[in-house]
Design an enzyme around this catalytic site. Sequence first.
Site, PDB file in Angstrom:
ATOM      1  CG  ASN A 134      -1.691   1.228   1.446  1.00 48.61           C
ATOM      2  OD1 ASN A 134      -1.817   2.045   0.537  1.00 48.61           O
ATOM      3  ND2 ASN A 134      -2.237   1.408   2.643  1.00 48.61           N
ATOM      4  CD1 TRP A 135       3.343   0.961  -2.987  1.00 52.89           C
ATOM      5  CD2 TRP A 135       3.392   2.216  -4.854  1.00 52.89           C
ATOM      6  NE1 TRP A 135       3.974   0.243  -3.970  1.00 52.89           N
ATOM      7  CE2 TRP A 135       4.019   0.983  -5.116  1.00 52.89           C
ATOM      8  CE3 TRP A 135       3.300   3.163  -5.878  1.00 52.89           C
ATOM      9  CZ2 TRP A 135       4.566   0.676  -6.372  1.00 52.89           C
ATOM     10  CZ3 TRP A 135       3.836   2.865  -7.124  1.00 52.89           C
ATOM     11  CH2 TRP A 135       4.465   1.632  -7.355  1.00 52.89           C
ATOM     12  CE  LYS A 136      -0.179   3.427   4.751  1.00 46.93           C
ATOM     13  NZ  LYS A 136      -0.117   3.582   6.192  1.00 46.93           N
ATOM     14  CG  HIS A 196      -5.846   2.193   5.201  1.00 43.94           C
ATOM     15  ND1 HIS A 196      -5.428   3.166   6.081  1.00 43.94           N
ATOM     16  CD2 HIS A 196      -4.828   1.318   5.080  1.00 43.94           C
ATOM     17  CE1 HIS A 196      -4.191   2.875   6.475  1.00 43.94           C
ATOM     18  NE2 HIS A 196      -3.802   1.765   5.875  1.00 43.94           N
ATOM     19  CD  GLU A 232      -3.011   5.771   6.675  1.00 46.22           C
ATOM     20  OE1 GLU A 232      -2.978   5.774   5.432  1.00 46.22           O
ATOM     21  OE2 GLU A 232      -2.103   5.271   7.372  1.00 46.22           O
ATOM     22  CD  GLU A 267      -3.433  -2.146   7.333  1.00 47.79           C
ATOM     23  OE1 GLU A 267      -2.313  -2.381   6.866  1.00 47.79           O
ATOM     24  OE2 GLU A 267      -4.075  -1.119   7.064  1.00 47.79           O
ATOM     25  N   GLY A 283       2.623   2.544  10.671  1.00 52.21           N
ATOM     26  CA  GLY A 283       3.594   3.611  10.447  1.00 52.21           C
ATOM     27  C   GLY A 283       4.320   4.052  11.708  1.00 52.21           C
ATOM     28  CB  SER A 312       5.311  -1.548  11.885  1.00 50.58           C
ATOM     29  OG  SER A 312       4.971  -0.178  12.103  1.00 50.58           O
ATOM     30  N   GLY A 369       2.893  -0.912   4.247  1.00 50.34           N
ATOM     31  CA  GLY A 369       3.018   0.485   3.858  1.00 50.34           C
ATOM     32  C   GLY A 369       4.471   0.823   3.587  1.00 50.34           C
TER      33      GLY A 369
HETATM   34  P1  PGA Z   1       2.914   0.524   7.566  1.00 53.54           P
HETATM   35  O1  PGA Z   1       1.454   0.751   6.947  1.00 53.54           O
HETATM   36  O2  PGA Z   1       3.406  -0.813   7.027  1.00 53.54           O
HETATM   37  O3  PGA Z   1       3.740   1.681   7.079  1.00 53.54           O
HETATM   38  O4  PGA Z   1       2.758   0.479   9.050  1.00 53.54           O
HETATM   39  C1  PGA Z   1       0.562  -0.311   6.792  1.00 53.54           C
HETATM   40  C2  PGA Z   1      -0.771   0.189   6.233  1.00 53.54           C
HETATM   41  O5  PGA Z   1      -1.301   1.202   6.713  1.00 53.54           O
HETATM   42  O6  PGA Z   1      -1.341  -0.426   5.305  1.00 53.54           O
END
Ligand code: PGA
Length: 259
Positions: free
Chosen positions: A11-13, A103, A105, A175, A181, A221, A242
Amino acid sequence: MNNRTPLMAGNWKMNLDHLEANHLVQGLAMALSDAGHDYSKCEVLVIPPFTDIRSVQTVVEADNLDIKYGAQDVSIHDNGAYTGEISTDMLTKLGCSYVVMGHSERREYHGESDELVGAKARKVLDAGMTPILCCGEALEIRKAGTHVDFVLGQIRAALAGWSAEDVAKIVIAYEPIWAIGTGETATAEDAQEVCGAIRAALREDFGDATADSTRILYGGSAKPANIKELMAQADIDGALVGGASLKADSFAEMARFYA
Ligand code: PGA
């Protein structure tokens, strides 16, 4: 042993423009090929921002890559006056095979509810793509010890009224928000506790065949240093990655967790 093909999803966001996207996909394909990656042992998926998808498609098709790609979100509408939105039709025309919804976010910054997330998953499945339905608890809920109930509540609300056959086709990504993150990974046991509870709930609600085929990913993470331990858990079928998916070498290493 089970029949679920592991899935490593990047997931590149909101990172990388379309030129950087080309570069990363080519680097990833090269790293996987150099290492002798067996795609039947782990499916590899990249999930770039919308503006990169056409470029990713061009690279994947021109080089005939086995890497799959998808989108981070989608509209529940087919077309019309929805400024800023992207339809499932637009994504299928670009060869997307997966779409993420719910997600944390998007739940947090765009107020997405379980019902909306469920409607997006329905739309994506009806369009012939695979939904990746995200769930996960915030730190306060984890501290209160109600995280399993909370997560099962999110999933049950999103999948209310679904048939067992349809649920078997989706991917669920657990998640925990406190691990996204932050560098703070849930331990493999923490991740397994919730992923196992999700599978048990699927078994209860939709039966054995569905529970045994639905893939459940862990995210938060996930990185080369912890992927083997995560993937060794009975109910973890892959990861939604991510930060560590933005570097070809680290993501390729994760896809090769089995090696
Ligand atoms: P992260 O993000 O691996 O940077 O913790 C994961 C995600 O939000 O999909």
